[in-house]
Design a protein around this motif. Structure first.
Motif, PDB file in Angstrom:
ATOM      1  N   ILE A 183       0.854  -1.189   0.000  1.00 27.41           N
ATOM      2  CA  ILE A 183       0.000   0.000   0.000  1.00 27.41           C
ATOM      3  C   ILE A 183       0.890   1.239   0.000  1.00 27.41           C
ATOM      4  CG2 ILE A 183      -0.206  -0.112   2.521  1.00 27.41           C
ATOM      5  CD1 ILE A 183      -3.001   1.061   2.273  1.00 27.41           C
ATOM      6  N   PHE A 204       0.984   5.502   0.207  1.00 26.21           N
ATOM      7  CA  PHE A 204       0.272   6.703   0.618  1.00 26.21           C
ATOM      8  C   PHE A 204       0.861   7.889  -0.157  1.00 26.21           C
ATOM      9  CE2 PHE A 204      -0.241   3.670   3.967  1.00 26.21           C
ATOM     10  CZ  PHE A 204      -1.537   3.853   4.425  1.00 26.21           C
ATOM     11  N   TYR A 223       3.763  -0.777   3.829  1.00 29.93           N
ATOM     12  CA  TYR A 223       3.435   0.545   3.297  1.00 29.93           C
ATOM     13  C   TYR A 223       4.657   1.364   2.919  1.00 29.93           C
ATOM     14  CZ  TYR A 223       4.567   2.984   7.713  1.00 29.93           C
ATOM     15  OH  TYR A 223       5.198   3.511   8.803  1.00 29.93           O
ATOM     16  N   ILE A 246      -2.871  -1.193  -3.297  1.00 26.31           N
ATOM     17  CA  ILE A 246      -3.778  -0.128  -2.865  1.00 26.31           C
ATOM     18  C   ILE A 246      -3.029   1.194  -2.942  1.00 26.31           C
ATOM     19  CG2 ILE A 246      -5.118   0.815  -0.927  1.00 26.31           C
ATOM     20  CD1 ILE A 246      -5.361  -2.070   0.130  1.00 26.31           C
ATOM     21  N   VAL A 279      -3.452   5.173  -1.652  1.00 31.11           N
ATOM     22  CA  VAL A 279      -4.222   6.014  -0.737  1.00 31.11           C
ATOM     23  C   VAL A 279      -3.886   7.479  -0.990  1.00 31.11           C
ATOM     24  CG1 VAL A 279      -4.731   6.564   1.669  1.00 31.11           C
ATOM     25  CG2 VAL A 279      -4.269   4.196   0.996  1.00 31.11           C
ATOM     26  N   GLY A 323      -7.825   4.389  -1.679  1.00 30.45           N
ATOM     27  CA  GLY A 323      -8.128   4.649  -0.282  1.00 30.45           C
ATOM     28  C   GLY A 323      -7.974   6.128  -0.007  1.00 30.45           C
ATOM     29  N   ILE A 324      -8.513   6.578   1.120  1.00 23.10           N
ATOM     30  CA  ILE A 324      -8.501   8.009   1.428  1.00 23.10           C
ATOM     31  C   ILE A 324      -8.130   8.223   2.892  1.00 23.10           C
ATOM     32  CG2 ILE A 324      -9.858  10.149   1.475  1.00 23.10           C
ATOM     33  CD1 ILE A 324     -11.764   8.826  -0.567  1.00 23.10           C
ATOM     34  N   TYR A 351     -15.435   8.142   5.996  1.00 21.12           N
ATOM     35  CA  TYR A 351     -14.112   8.285   6.602  1.00 21.12           C
ATOM     36  C   TYR A 351     -14.146   9.333   7.712  1.00 21.12           C
ATOM     37  CZ  TYR A 351     -11.617   5.470   3.139  1.00 21.12           C
ATOM     38  OH  TYR A 351     -11.153   4.437   2.366  1.00 21.12           O
ATOM     39  N   LEU A 404      -8.949   1.900   7.412  1.00 20.03           N
ATOM     40  CA  LEU A 404      -8.367   1.226   6.255  1.00 20.03           C
ATOM     41  C   LEU A 404      -8.164  -0.261   6.522  1.00 20.03           C
ATOM     42  CD1 LEU A 404      -5.637   3.783   5.071  1.00 20.03           C
ATOM     43  CD2 LEU A 404      -7.857   3.329   4.011  1.00 20.03           C
TER      44      LEU A 404
END
Length: 314
Positions: free
Chosen positions: A22, A24, A53, A78, A80, A103-104, A119, A130
């Motif tokens: 994932i 970000f 991550y 994913i 984000v 994702g947020i 969220y 998440l």
């Protein structure tokens, strides 16, 4: 700048349940305080058995789209968006018609779509969400080739987007200031709004094409909009004295905006707006500049999003 958390290899666990990668994508401008807490929040609240991550920080407008394309190419599971509606807008543009979910972590000014999906505005809680979020397929929109996830429009809200684009300050109070000043200064012109089953011509203060129901701060421009029903909610504000718009603010907060007699609302899969004079437009709060002709098309089930496990209209 790139940052990754330490990962301790466990062959047995990897064979049993391989963790997902994932990334970000962080907009450093949106929510400075939250950005500084991000690393701590991920270390403390993200489920590290599920996720490995990485943090990438954007450096310029449009960079989040580039980074999202890169993440897809590198096989991340994913992606984000960490920021506001503008960050979501950029990341989603790279994920349309792919299987990679968005994702947020809502750390920006408005966070309209994130609020609708459920969220939390608290960073730590949003990170925990998440861990158990579910993938849902939602619609997106497109206006003159520019994709949008939440809301696009022509007129007053386009003016506010243009003013915010030129502002160095973010947050509720700068947004409110530009909304009020923009509302007092904006002079709407006549335009034609062409839907699938009707055509309207008038002087409209707002022409809003909504995939989701709300701007940021829970202002509901289209209370009936659902981002998975295959249609836009099209909301038009007819020209009335300015004080009428300001008096309608409570109605936009409690979901009763459609009761105002200057508001028209319809549903459509495609919308054309033809203006007599150049006027401002926006997509997800990002200014598109000025123009006279705009076309809006629905893109059904175009985007995978992570939705927190809670009752939702998605």
């Amino acid at each position: 700048m790139e940052q990754s958390h330490p990962y301790f290899k466990n062959d047995y666990l990897e064979e049993l349940l391989a963790p997902k990668r994932i990334v970000f994508l962080v907009n450093p401008i949106a929510g400075h305080r939250a950005q500084r807490r991000l690393s701590e929040a991920l270390m403390a609240h993200l489920d590290h058995k599920q996720f490995i991550y990485t943090i990438w920080r954007t450096e310029r407008p449009g960079h989040a789209t580039e980074l999202a394309h890169r993440a897809c190419a590198e096989g991340y599971d994913i992606i984000v968006a960490v920021g506001g509606d503008g960050s979501i807008h950029e990341v989603a543009a790279a994920l349309l018609h792919t299987d990679v979910p968005l994702g947020i972590l809502p750390t920006g000014s408005g966070n309209g779509l994130a609020m609708h999906l459920g969220y939390s505005r608290r960073l730590e809680e949003a990170v925990r969400q998440l861990n158990t979020a579910q993938v849902r397929r939602i619609d997106c929109g497109q206006t003159n080739g520019e994709p949008f996830v939440n809301i696009a429009g022509v007129g007053y809200d386009g003016v506010v987007a243009a003013r915010m684009r030129g502002s160095k300050r973010r947050g509720f109070w700068p947004y409110l200031y530009h909304a009020v000043v923009g509302g007092l200064r904006f002079r709407p012109g006549r335009c034609r709004v062409i839907l699938e089953d009707r055509e309207l011509e008038d002087t409209f203060f707002v022409v809003s094409v909504a995939n989701g129901p709300m701007y940021g701060y829970h202002f509901q421009i289209a209370p009936d909009a659902c981002p998975s029903d295959g249609v836009f909610s099209v909301v038009l504000f007819r020209k009335v004295p300015r004080w009428r718009y300001f008096l309608a603010i409570p109605s936009s907060l409690n979901g009763r905006l459609y009761r105002e007699n200057f508001v028209l609302h319809f549903q459509a899969r495609a919308v054309k707006v033809i203006c007599e004079e150049c006027t401002f437009a926006h997509a997800d709060g990002e200014s598109l500049g000025k123009g006279t002709n705009f076309r809006f098309d629905i893109l059904p089930k175009a985007l995978n999003v992570l939705v927190p496990r809670r009752p939702s209209t998605v």
